[in-house]
Design a protein around this motif. Sequence first.
Motif, PDB file in Angstrom:
ATOM      1  N   HIS A  90      34.675  30.379  49.482  1.00  0.00           N
ATOM      2  CA  HIS A  90      35.142  29.680  48.281  1.00  0.00           C
ATOM      3  C   HIS A  90      36.490  30.236  47.814  1.00  0.00           C
ATOM      4  O   HIS A  90      37.402  29.475  47.484  1.00  0.00           O
ATOM      5  CB  HIS A  90      34.099  29.804  47.169  1.00  0.00           C
ATOM      6  CG  HIS A  90      34.524  29.196  45.873  1.00  0.00           C
ATOM      7  ND1 HIS A  90      34.642  27.837  45.702  1.00  0.00           N
ATOM      8  CD2 HIS A  90      34.877  29.760  44.692  1.00  0.00           C
ATOM      9  CE1 HIS A  90      35.053  27.589  44.467  1.00  0.00           C
ATOM     10  NE2 HIS A  90      35.201  28.741  43.839  1.00  0.00           N
ATOM     11  N   GLU A  91      36.610  31.550  47.804  1.00  0.00           N
ATOM     12  CA  GLU A  91      37.870  32.171  47.375  1.00  0.00           C
ATOM     13  C   GLU A  91      39.005  31.807  48.323  1.00  0.00           C
ATOM     14  O   GLU A  91      40.128  31.546  47.887  1.00  0.00           O
ATOM     15  CB  GLU A  91      37.698  33.685  47.275  1.00  0.00           C
ATOM     16  CG  GLU A  91      36.843  34.091  46.083  1.00  0.00           C
ATOM     17  CD  GLU A  91      36.436  35.553  46.094  1.00  0.00           C
ATOM     18  OE1 GLU A  91      36.994  36.341  46.890  1.00  0.00           O
ATOM     19  OE2 GLU A  91      35.539  35.906  45.308  1.00  0.00           O
ATOM     20  N   THR A  94      39.896  28.116  47.656  1.00  0.00           N
ATOM     21  CA  THR A  94      40.557  28.019  46.352  1.00  0.00           C
ATOM     22  C   THR A  94      41.989  28.535  46.436  1.00  0.00           C
ATOM     23  O   THR A  94      42.906  27.938  45.874  1.00  0.00           O
ATOM     24  CB  THR A  94      39.762  28.815  45.294  1.00  0.00           C
ATOM     25  OG1 THR A  94      38.425  28.320  45.267  1.00  0.00           O
ATOM     26  CG2 THR A  94      40.364  28.671  43.921  1.00  0.00           C
ATOM     27  N   GLN A  97      44.143  25.994  48.289  1.00  0.00           N
ATOM     28  CA  GLN A  97      44.448  24.854  47.417  1.00  0.00           C
ATOM     29  C   GLN A  97      45.513  25.234  46.406  1.00  0.00           C
ATOM     30  O   GLN A  97      46.430  24.472  46.136  1.00  0.00           O
ATOM     31  CB  GLN A  97      43.181  24.374  46.705  1.00  0.00           C
ATOM     32  CG  GLN A  97      42.207  23.677  47.614  1.00  0.00           C
ATOM     33  CD  GLN A  97      40.898  23.335  46.924  1.00  0.00           C
ATOM     34  OE1 GLN A  97      40.575  23.856  45.862  1.00  0.00           O
ATOM     35  NE2 GLN A  97      40.125  22.460  47.546  1.00  0.00           N
ATOM     36  N   SER A  98      45.406  26.429  45.861  1.00  0.00           N
ATOM     37  CA  SER A  98      46.376  26.905  44.879  1.00  0.00           C
ATOM     38  C   SER A  98      47.749  27.073  45.517  1.00  0.00           C
ATOM     39  O   SER A  98      48.763  26.677  44.947  1.00  0.00           O
ATOM     40  CB  SER A  98      45.902  28.233  44.285  1.00  0.00           C
ATOM     41  OG  SER A  98      46.870  28.756  43.415  1.00  0.00           O
TER      42      SER A  98
END
Length: 103
Positions: A90-91, A94, A97-98
């Motif tokens: 997940h990290e 994320t 995406q960031s």
Amino acid sequence: FLKVIYCTEDMISRSLWDAVNSGPQALGKLKIAESVPRICFLSGLSGEEMIMFIDAFQESGLEPAVFAAIVPNSSTKPLQELIEEIMGDHEMVTKKQSDSMHT
């Protein structure tokens, strides 16, 4: 139907399968694990149903959660190991995406 199972501290060292198939939970007597992130494990849904559920969950106003499907490969792993894998993934997603939003 939807079955909600709260993660208790004693489940963390057990397999996901054991945790999901634990007996009935008396909400007032539960010692819910506070040391773990909010993860929803989904089973028995098609890909489309999962997306619909996740979208509806995000619109519900409930605290954000990470979602994962229960698959045969993961069902026998200790819950703690799965939590670490899922949160690591997940990290990473994320962060990607960031990063893509800032380029």
